[in-house]
Design a protein around this motif. Structure first.
Motif, PDB file in Angstrom:
ATOM      1  N   ASN A   1       4.441  14.811 -17.429  1.00  0.00           N
ATOM      2  CA  ASN A   1       3.787  16.027 -16.939  1.00  0.00           C
ATOM      3  C   ASN A   1       2.761  16.601 -17.906  1.00  0.00           C
TER       4      ASN A   1
ATOM      5  N   THR B   1      -5.179  22.913 -16.646  1.00  0.00           N
ATOM      6  CA  THR B   1      -3.938  22.694 -15.916  1.00  0.00           C
ATOM      7  C   THR B   1      -2.752  23.106 -16.786  1.00  0.00           C
ATOM      8  N   VAL B   2      -1.885  23.946 -16.249  1.00  0.00           N
ATOM      9  CA  VAL B   2      -0.678  24.392 -16.941  1.00  0.00           C
ATOM     10  C   VAL B   2       0.516  24.113 -16.033  1.00  0.00           C
ATOM     11  N   ASN B   3       1.503  23.383 -16.556  1.00  0.00           N
ATOM     12  CA  ASN B   3       2.686  23.026 -15.763  1.00  0.00           C
ATOM     13  C   ASN B   3       3.874  23.899 -16.126  1.00  0.00           C
ATOM     14  N   SER B   4       4.821  23.991 -15.203  1.00  0.00           N
ATOM     15  CA  SER B   4       6.058  24.729 -15.462  1.00  0.00           C
ATOM     16  C   SER B   4       7.213  23.805 -15.815  1.00  0.00           C
ATOM     17  N   THR B   5       6.981  22.483 -15.679  1.00  0.00           N
ATOM     18  CA  THR B   5       8.038  21.516 -15.961  1.00  0.00           C
ATOM     19  C   THR B   5       7.618  20.625 -17.120  1.00  0.00           C
ATOM     20  N   PRO B   6       8.288  20.720 -18.271  1.00  0.00           N
ATOM     21  CA  PRO B   6       7.932  19.860 -19.401  1.00  0.00           C
ATOM     22  C   PRO B   6       8.391  18.427 -19.160  1.00  0.00           C
TER      23      PRO B   6
END
Length: 357
Positions: free
Chosen positions: A79, A70-75
């Motif tokens: 998250n 899983t890779v998020n765009s919002t730190p």
């Protein structure tokens, strides 16, 4: 039981003979054995244990399974993905190939065949038979572990001819037009496109590597460095076997270094060199011909009545005599890289066929 009756003569003759046996090329044994040094997925301590492990024990090899990360765009603190890995274990099966011979020295006191020649040639015949039996085991394992999926065959085969992966036989078919020196270059790119790049070996039925050798001769390529520069597989990574049958131009397997290997196993008495009443257990000092393995060796000497060996008459040499008996036992594990689902994940062993059209 008749034995060598045709060579029994009372007259003194030259003790010379030939061996009619036609020895096979055993390229599967050579390919898998040469691949073994690249088996890096078994810890050295486990590998050492497998050399002497009893059949009542199993070596469990740990593995970390592939995962979707899983890779998020919002730190942010809330998250941070857990990305917890999943582990598994797998083990290997030990296989046994066993044969031997019995030698009666007195039988050669009145024989035109030299006893030492007989022993040496008979043992070569035995070892070649063992090598063929080992190839049967390895071929079956290659079939079990061959990839069932392979993507991007169209994209990488833009040279002469095409590659087609046939799902029903799980086999990569190479058209006649594609069977040029460039075939090997495209095979390498094909595996890289499936995220399985690396150094590969090709083992085929007789004649499967003829194209490359012919092309190498045409261009005057005499060393592996030049062959690689031309996109060819080095000659020390090409193998042929008389035990691979084909209904096309060739059949075989394309396998990455370490994709399959052999780890030998030696039971307790053989390791410890037991010697009791003329019976001896040992391990051969070197790898034996045709098998590329060190064998468990058992030797037994025993008194016997052996006149029944001859049907042409009673030989007094065989009335109160002895025999020398030797057994060779090849016990080995066939090891391979972990693949959690061969039906959906490409593997680094590819069944390959060269088509006649």
């Amino acid at each position: 039981m008749a034995n060598l009756d045709a060579t029994l003569l009372n007259d003194l003759q030259a003790r010379e003979a030939t061996n009619e046996k036609r020895f096979k090329a055993l390229g599967i044994v050579d390919a898998v054995k040469d691949s073994t040094s690249f088996v890096d997925y078994i810890p050295p301590s486990v590998r050492a244990s497998m050399n002497t492990m009893s059949s009542l024990r199993n070596a469990q090899i740990p593995v970390l399974k592939d995962q979707t990360v899983t890779v998020n765009s919002t730190p942010g603190f809330l998250n941070i993905p857990s990305n917890i890995g999943e582990s598994a274990q797998y083990a290997f099966t030990a296989y046994d190939v066993f044969s031997g011979m019995r030698y009666y020295p007195a039988l050669f006191g009145n024989n035109t065949i030299d006893g030492d020649f007989y022993k040496e040639q008979t043992m070569l015949n035995v070892l070649e038979g063992c090598g063929s039996a080992i190839e049967t085991v390895l071929a079956a394992r290659l079939e079990e572990r061959k990839t069932q999926v392979l993507g991007f065959t169209t994209q990488v085969s833009q040279g002469d001819g095409t590659f087609t992966f046939e799902a029903t036989p799980d086999r990569l078919d190479v058209s006649k037009a594609a069977q040029k020196e460039t075939m090997f270059w495209y095979l390498d790119k094909l595996m890289s496109a499936n995220n399985l790049g690396g150094n590969y070996r090709l083992v085929t039925s007789r004649g499967g590597t003829a194209v490359q050798f012919a092309e190498a001769a045409k261009y005057g390529l005499s060393n592996n460095k030049n062959l690689q520069a031309m996109g060819m597989i080095p000659t020390d990574r090409l193998y042929e076997s008389d035990n691979i049958s084909t209904s096309a131009i060739f059949d075989g397997w394309f396998l990455r270094d370490g994709a399959m290997g052999i780890i030998e196993n030696y039971p307790w008495d053989f390791v410890n060199g037991t010697d009791i009443d003329g019976r001896m257990w040992s391990i051969s000092d070197v790898e034996l011909p045709f098998t590329r393995m060190r064998a468990n060796v058992y030797v037994n000497n025993k008194a016997t009545e052996a006149t029944s060996l001859l049907s042409s008459g009673t030989d007094s040499n065989l009335k109160m005599t002895h025999f020398e008996e030797m057994a060779v036992w090849f016990r080995f594990y066939v090891v391979y890289r972990y693949n959690s689902d061969l039906s959906t994940r490409a593997n680094d062993i590819v069944k390959i066929r060269g088509l006649a059209s």
